[in-house]
Write a protein that holds these residues in place. Structure first.
Motif, short mmCIF file in Angstrom:
data_model
loop_
_atom_site.label_atom_id
_atom_site.label_comp_id
_atom_site.label_asym_id
_atom_site.label_seq_id
_atom_site.Cartn_x
_atom_site.Cartn_y
_atom_site.Cartn_z
N ARG A 50 0.83 -1.20 0.00
CA ARG A 50 0.00 0.00 0.00
C ARG A 50 0.87 1.25 0.00
O ARG A 50 0.60 2.23 -0.69
N TYR A 51 1.94 1.19 0.77
CA TYR A 51 2.84 2.33 0.84
C TYR A 51 3.53 2.57 -0.51
O TYR A 51 3.57 3.70 -1.01
N ALA A 52 4.04 1.50 -1.10
CA ALA A 52 4.74 1.64 -2.39
C ALA A 52 3.78 2.11 -3.47
O ALA A 52 4.15 2.87 -4.37
N ALA A 53 2.51 1.70 -3.39
CA ALA A 53 1.54 2.03 -4.42
C ALA A 53 1.07 3.48 -4.33
O ALA A 53 0.41 3.98 -5.24
N LEU A 54 1.41 4.16 -3.24
CA LEU A 54 1.03 5.57 -3.13
C LEU A 54 1.60 6.35 -4.31
O LEU A 54 0.99 7.27 -4.83
N ASP A 55 2.82 5.99 -4.71
CA ASP A 55 3.49 6.65 -5.82
C ASP A 55 3.15 6.03 -7.16
O ASP A 55 3.36 6.63 -8.20
N GLN A 313 -2.18 8.64 8.48
CA GLN A 313 -3.57 8.40 8.07
C GLN A 313 -3.82 6.92 7.81
O GLN A 313 -4.31 6.53 6.77
N ARG A 314 -3.43 6.13 8.76
CA ARG A 314 -3.64 4.69 8.76
C ARG A 314 -2.78 3.92 7.76
O ARG A 314 -2.84 2.71 7.69
N LEU A 336 2.24 5.06 16.34
CA LEU A 336 1.83 6.45 16.21
C LEU A 336 1.18 6.59 14.85
O LEU A 336 1.75 6.18 13.84
N ASP A 337 -0.02 7.15 14.83
CA ASP A 337 -0.73 7.37 13.57
C ASP A 337 -1.09 8.85 13.53
O ASP A 337 -1.76 9.35 14.41
N THR A 338 -0.58 9.56 12.52
CA THR A 338 -0.79 11.01 12.53
C THR A 338 -1.31 11.52 11.19
O THR A 338 -1.11 10.90 10.15
N LEU A 343 2.32 11.62 3.38
CA LEU A 343 2.49 10.18 3.20
C LEU A 343 3.87 9.81 2.69
O LEU A 343 4.32 8.69 2.85
N ASN A 344 4.54 10.76 2.05
CA ASN A 344 5.86 10.38 1.56
C ASN A 344 7.01 10.86 2.43
O ASN A 344 8.08 11.18 1.96
N VAL A 345 6.78 10.87 3.74
CA VAL A 345 7.89 11.24 4.63
C VAL A 345 8.96 10.16 4.58
O VAL A 345 8.68 9.00 4.32
#
Ligand code: ADP
Ligand code: MG
Length: 634
Positions: A50-55, A313-314, A336-338, A343-345
């Motif tokens: 999911r993280y990789a697919a953000l981009d 954001q989850r 920690l969820d903020t 999202l790309n920190v």
């Protein structure tokens, strides 16, 4: 159908072999955890995709409904776990399923004793992961393909968990990973619907990814008979499948918190306490922080894992985000969820983001408050202190802003109990202070007994004044940053002038001054005899039983710290102690009456003994022995 080709056999890294051996033998009574570990990995793999697919959402390959599927075949005795997460390339597979990358692994393995219970505990701290499959399986097959690569780039990995594995190319349509466990004869019980469902609920309710199992429905005719060929299989979600920290506190049970802790910490045992908070306003975040009951194996490793799991954001962003807690709270685990970060920190961005500093300071306060609350339960707090106390002692030096708060959480040994257990707080001490006492007294030594029996304590014991007994390596450093508590200064009894405040009355002080005048000649003679060994000689009233002691000037680095620095190869400038003599002692009287030849020997013996009593080392121990023997045989 997929087929594996170009098979190759490779050996496991030595550490893996050792770990496998050990795990299979020591985790037998706890073996159901294999399912938790495999689901946890599958969920991580979904998070990563999911993280990789953000981009780049083509990575989903048209299948963005992330999930974990579990199937079994009781006849064949297999359990299969499947995920449509990130998957692995061939190199990934060899690195992840053939080696252990954790730092400190070799040291960890050396600690193992072969004693089952002990080793099981240690492995719990280490984290077992994928290799736990071999507790229940005598053959494991992994089929996987990294999301976004060609179908031809699939990989098949196979092993019996005995020293080697084979790896082959595989044509695989689906990305993600499938793991087939061929259960051992005595583990066939896991190939069972009911058993698997229970375990999924027990260990994975809090995972956001749905964990599904097949359910076969058969249509029935009017008489209730199954209609042949009518079976339809649907995938039923077994777990709660919402991230636990998102749910309101009131709806989460203790057991769910505990299970979640085990997921994020890789620990086997329950946490001591936790704190779950949702913050809205300028900063917007949810945190769920745990205090473990056991130290991880890498607590003192420089690059050991620390920090919280970060979500934005989850969406899972990273493990071990160490920017959100100070080093002295590195034992805290959690999430920690903020909404305050993008999202790309990256780790680099985290180091500069001003929001991060704010959240860090808020989480630090939360953690300290959580510990303060825990301290109300003496037994639990003692467990905490025995495990992490020496880490928390780094706090006053690292975090000046919270010094007073941290000071309240510290625990010490003291002459009040004379026990090596560190269980006295500074507040306890202050409550017991004598009338007229203005300072908090402590002594630092190399070991507990050296502290407890130090000559410096004689006057304090006589007057009934409590002294804190400090003997941890970090203690002198701690005390150099902790100079005050509750408005009272903390004072090292082995440094500077002895000041008992108003505990001593005027008459006593007068009598002391008079004795000092009487002994001026003696002091001068000793000073001359020891000219290059001491910076000063004095008459003291610190001592009741010992003839002499050495004292350091107020601002001088203490003996303990000097020895640590020297051991670390740091050359220390020479410091000469002050020698203090007990005018009431028979040896001092003998010194006074000695002829010139014996005088010098006796004076040297007194100085050397005082250094030894302090845990110090003599420059010339043979000379000491010779002098002592001379006096003994005279
Ligand atoms: P850990 O999860 O603590 O890293 P594990 O032994 O459980 O240790 O797993 C080792 C590594 O193998 C993981 O970090 C991950 O990179 C990889 N891995 C394991 N299972 C999967 C999976 N289902 N999908 C993708 N990668 C996986
Ligand atoms: Mg894992």
């Amino acid at each position: 159908m997929s087929t594996a080709t170009k098979e190759e056999t490779l050996g496991f890294q030595t550490e893996v072999k050792q770990l496998l051996n050990l795990m299979i033998h020591s985790l037998y009574s706890n073996r159901e955890i294999f399912l938790r570990e495999l689901i946890s990995n599958a969920a991580d793999a979904c998070d990563k995709l999911r993280y990789a697919a953000l981009d780049n959402d083509t990575l989903y390959e048209g299948d963005s409904e992330l999930r974990v599927e579990i199937e079994h075949d009781s006849e064949a005795g297999t359990v299969t776990l499947r995920d449509n997460g990130i998957g692995m390339s061939r190199d990934d597979v060899i690195a992840n399923l053939g080696t252990i990358a954790k730092s400190g692994t070799a040291e960890f393995l050396q600690q193992l004793s072969g004693e089952q219970q002990k080793d099981a505990n240690l492995i719990g701290q280490f984290g077992v992961g994928f290799y736990s499959s071999f507790i229940v399986a005598d053959e494991v097959t992994v089929r996987t393909r990294k999301a976004g690569t060609d179908a031809a780039e699939g990989v098949e990995w196979r092993s019996a968990g005995e020293g080697e594995f084979t790896i082959a190319e595989l044509e695989r349509e689906a990305h993600g990973t499938e793991i087939v466990l061929h259960l051992k004869d005595d583990a066939k019980e896991y190939a069972d619907d009911f058993r698997l469902q229970n375990l999924v609920r027990k260990y994975s309710d809090h995972i956001e990814v749905p964990v599904k199992m097949p359910k076969t429905e058969t249509a029935r005719d009017d008489e209730g008979n199954a209609i042949e060929g009518s079976e339809v299989t649907t995938w039923e979600t077994i777990n709660e499948a919402t991230a636990l920290w998102v749910r309101p506190k009131s709806e989460v049970t203790e057991d769910e918190y505990k299970a979640f802790y085990k997921h994020v910490s890789h620990d086997f045992s329950d946490p001591l306490t936790w704190s779950h908070n949702k913050v809205e306003g300028k900063l917007e975040y949810t945190s769920l922080l745990f205090v473990p009951g056991r130290a991880p194996f890498d607590l003192y490793e420089r690059d050991g894992a620390r920090g919280v799991k970060l979500y934005v954001q989850r969406v899972f962003i990273m493990d071990d985000a160490e920017q959100f807690l100070p080093l002295y709270l590195r034992f805290i685990k959690g999430v920690l969820d903020t909404r305050d970060l993008s999202l790309n920190v990256s780790r680099e961005i985290l180091q500069q983001d001003p929001q991060v500093e704010k959240i860090k300071s808020a989480l630090t306060k939360r953690s300290l408050d959580m510990l303060k609350k825990l301290a109300k339960d003496n037994e639990a707090y003692q467990t905490f202190w025995n495990t992490f106390g020496s880490v928390l002692k780094e706090g006053p030096g690292e975090d000046a802003g919270n010094r007073e708060k941290i000071a309240g959480l510290l625990r010490f040994s003291s002459t009040h109990t004379d026990s090596a257990t560190q269980d006295q707080s500074l507040a306890d001490y202050v409550e017991r202070m004598k009338e007229g006492q203005q300072k908090i007294y402590y002594i630092v030594a190399d070991g507990f007994n050296a502290a407890k029996n130090s000559p410096h304590l004689e006057i304090f014991r006589k007057k009934g004044i409590e002294v804190l007994l400090l003997a941890d390596r970090i203690d002198e450093w701690l005390m150099s940053h902790l100079t005050e508590f509750d408005g009272k200064s903390l004072t090292d009894v082995a440094k500077g002038e002895l000041d008992l405040g108003d505990v001593e009355d005027e008459d006593e002080k007068k009598a002391q001054a008079e004795t000092a005048r009487d002994k001026e000649d003696l002091v001068k003679r000793v000073r001359e005899a020891l000219s290059d060994g001491v910076q000063e000689v004095k008459i003291t009233h610190r001592l009741t039983d010992s003839p002499a002691c050495v004292v350091l000037p107020e601002n001088e680095m203490g003996f303990q710290m000097r020895r640590i620095m020297e051991a670390a190869g740091q050359p220390m400038p020479e410091v000469k102690p002050i020698l203090e003599l007990n005018p009431e002692h028979a040896l001092v009287a003998r010194l006074e009456n000695a002829d010139d030849a014996t005088f010098s020997d006796l004076a040297h013996i007194l100085l050397d003994q005082a250094i030894i009593a302090e845990g110090g080392h003599l420059d010339d121990p043979a000379a000491y022995v010779k002098r002592l023997n001379g006096v003994l045989t005279a």
